[in-house]
Design an enzyme around this catalytic site. Structure first.
Site, short mmCIF file in Angstrom:
data_model
loop_
_atom_site.label_atom_id
_atom_site.label_comp_id
_atom_site.label_asym_id
_atom_site.label_seq_id
_atom_site.Cartn_x
_atom_site.Cartn_y
_atom_site.Cartn_z
N THR A 1 0.81 -1.22 0.00
CA THR A 1 0.00 0.00 0.00
C THR A 1 0.85 1.26 0.00
O THR A 1 0.46 2.29 -0.56
CB THR A 1 -0.92 0.00 1.24
OG1 THR A 1 -1.77 -1.13 1.13
CG2 THR A 1 -1.76 1.24 1.33
N SER A 18 1.80 -7.92 -0.69
CA SER A 18 2.60 -8.84 0.10
C SER A 18 1.93 -10.19 0.35
O SER A 18 2.60 -11.17 0.67
CB SER A 18 3.02 -8.20 1.41
OG SER A 18 1.93 -7.97 2.25
N ASP A 65 0.31 -6.65 4.88
CA ASP A 65 -0.30 -7.95 5.18
C ASP A 65 0.68 -8.99 5.71
O ASP A 65 0.39 -9.68 6.68
CB ASP A 65 -1.00 -8.51 3.93
CG ASP A 65 -2.32 -7.81 3.63
OD1 ASP A 65 -2.61 -6.80 4.29
OD2 ASP A 65 -3.05 -8.28 2.74
N1 GLU Z 1 -2.62 -6.41 0.65
C1 GLU Z 1 -1.63 -5.47 0.26
C2 GLU Z 1 -0.24 -5.86 0.73
O1 GLU Z 1 -0.03 -6.45 1.74
C3 GLU Z 1 -1.92 -4.11 0.74
C4 GLU Z 1 -1.96 -4.00 2.23
C5 GLU Z 1 -1.00 -2.96 2.77
O2 GLU Z 1 0.11 -2.81 2.27
O3 GLU Z 1 -1.39 -2.31 3.74
O4 GLU Z 1 0.69 -5.55 0.02
#
Ligand code: GLU
Length: 355
Positions: free
Chosen positions: A36, A83, A117
Site C-alpha cells: 500500500t 505482500s 499484510d
Molecule cells: N494487501 C496489500 C499488501 O499487503 C496491501 C496492504 C497494505 O500494504 O497495507 O501488500
C-alpha cells in the site's frame, strides 16, 4: 617551536575529522517491494479501495525529499507486489539481496518498504537469517500514497531516521509503523483498517518522534548475529513446506490429511485457546506424526498469551512442539527454518524457546 606547531596541526586535524564524522550522513538503501505504501487510488478520498504496488521506488523516495537530510538515500526495486502474494521464492531472494547489501562497508542501514499484510513474516524471517548488526527496518502504510492524510510519507521518513541511527544497531530487525518501533518477532498486524494497525502483545521497543528514536525495552530472544540460521547456508528457492490449519469447533480432519498428501513437513495447528486440539482431531495428528514423520506445532488462534508445553495436550508423550508466543504465521517460518537443520522435535522445541 616546530614541534608545537606540528602538535596543534595534529589536534586541529583530529577535531576536523571528529566533526566531519559527527555530521557525515549515513548511507541508507531503501529496498521497495510494493504494498500500500506504493499504492495508488483513483482519487484522494480512496483510502481503502486502491491498487497496491504501483509507485516505483524513486518516486517513493522523491515524494519525501526531507529524508535526504537524514541520510544519503539510494533505492532498489526488489519486487513490486502485494505482500499476500509473496512466496518462499521472493522471501529468499529478498533476504539474499539484503544480505549482499549489509555486507558492503558503504551501507549503514536498510529500509524495506513492504505491504502490511505479511510484513511481519518478512521481518521475522530476516531477523532469523541475516547476520548483521546494521539496522534493517521494515515499513509500510495503511493508506495509499494518493490518499488524503497518507501515512506512508511520515512512516518512510521515520524509518529512514531509524535505519540511519547508530542506536538502532544490534536490536534485531525492526518494524516502524505509526511512529512505533517494534521487534520483528512479536509484532503483528492487529487491525486491518486503521493506521495504528501494528501491535505487539509485549509492547513497542520504542517510538520515533521528529526523527529521533526513543527506546524503552529490548528483546531477549536470539536474532541476526546470534541466530543459528543463515541465509548463506540456505540453498534453492524453497523452504521445507509447512502449512497452517486454523482451529474451531466442528472441524473435519481433511485439511491436515490433504496437506500431508501435498508433502508438508510440518503442520502448525492454530488451535483454540492454549493451542488446544479437538479430541476427534488428535488421532489424525498422532497418525501423521507417528507414521509420516510430520512435525506437529501447537500454536494458537488467540492473538495474545502463549502456548504452554504439555498443557491441553501431552507434547512430551506425543513428540509435538509448542510454538510458545509465536503466532501461527511466524511459527510456520521458524518451523521451516528449523527443518533445514533437524527433524528432532526436541531440537525444534528448543528453537521455539530461543527465538
Ligand atoms: N494487501 C496489500 C499488501 O499487503 C496491501 C496492504 C497494505 O500494504 O497495507 O501488500
Amino acid at each position: 617551536m616546530i614541534n608545537r606547531t606540528v602538535k596543534s596541526l595534529g589536534l586541529a586535524l583530529t577535531l576536523l575529522a571528529a566533526s566531519v564524522s559527527l555530521y557525515a550522513k549515513n548511507n541508507v538503501v531503501v529496498i521497495a517491494t510494493g504494498g500500500t505504501i506504493a499504492g495508488a487510488g483513483a482519487s484522494s478520498t480512496n483510502s481503502a479501495t486502491y491498487t497496491a504496488a504501483k509507485v516505483p521506488v524513486d518516486a517513493l523516495i522523491n515524494a519525501v525529499p526531507q529524508i535526504k537530510d537524514l541520510a544519503n538515500v539510494s533505492g532498489v526495486q526488489a519486487l513490486q507486489i502485494a505482500s499476500e502474494s509473496i512466496t518462499d521464492k521472493e522471501l529468499l531472494s529478498l533476504a539474499r539481496q539484503v544480505n549482499d547489501l549489509v555486507k558492503k562497508p558503504s551501507v549503514n542501514g536498510i529500509v524495506i518498504t513492504h505491504g502490511s499484510d505479511t510484513l511481519e513474516e518478512t521481518a521475522f524471517f530476516l531477523n532469523l537469517v541475516i547476520h548483521t548488526d546494521k539496522p534493517i527496518v521494515l515499513v509500510g502504510s495503511m493508506r495509499p500514497s494518493t490518499a488524503l492524510s497518507a501515512d506512508g510519507p511520515l512512516n518512510l521518513y521515520s524509518a529512514v531516521a531509524l535505519a540511519s541511527s547508530d542506536e538502532a544497531k544490534n536490536k534485531g530487525v525492526l518494524v516502524l509503523m505509526n511512529d512505533s518501533i517494534f521487534a520483528a518477532r512479536d509484532v503483528t498486524k492487529g487491525i486491518n483498517i486503521h493506521t495504528n494497525a501494528f501491535v505487539s502483545q509485549w509492547g513497542a521497543l520504542g517510538t520515533v518522534v521528529e526523527k529521533k528514536p526513543y527506546w524503552f525495552r529490548n528483546t531477549l530472544k536470539r536474532h541476526t548475529t546470534s541466530s543459528e540460521f543463515n541465509i548463506e547456508h540456505i540453498k534453492g528457492d524453497q523452504l521445507p513446506v509447512v502449512q497452517i490449519v486454523y482451529g474451531s469447533d466442528s472441524m473435519i480432519p481433511d485439511a491436515y490429511v490433504a496437506y500431508a498428501k501435498a508433502g508438508t513437513k510440518a503442520i502448525v495447528n492454530a488451535g483454540t485457546g492454549n493451542g488446544s486440539v479437538a479430541s476427534y482431531i488428535v488421532p489424525t495428528l498422532k497418525q501423521l506424526h507417528d507414521e509420516q514423520g510430520i512435525q506437529i506445532i501447537r500454536s494458537s488462534r488467540v492473538a495474545q498469551g502463549f502456548v504452554l508445553r504439555n498443557a491441553e495436550q501431552p507434547d512430551d508423550k506425543y513428540g509435538w512442539v509448542a510454538a510458545h508466543d509465536l503466532n501461527p504465521q511466524k511459527a510456520r517460518l521458524l518451523a521451516a527454518l528449523a527443518l533445514t537443520k533437524t527433524t528432532d522435535a526436541n531440537e525444534i522445541q528448543r528453537m521455539f524457546w530461543q527465538y
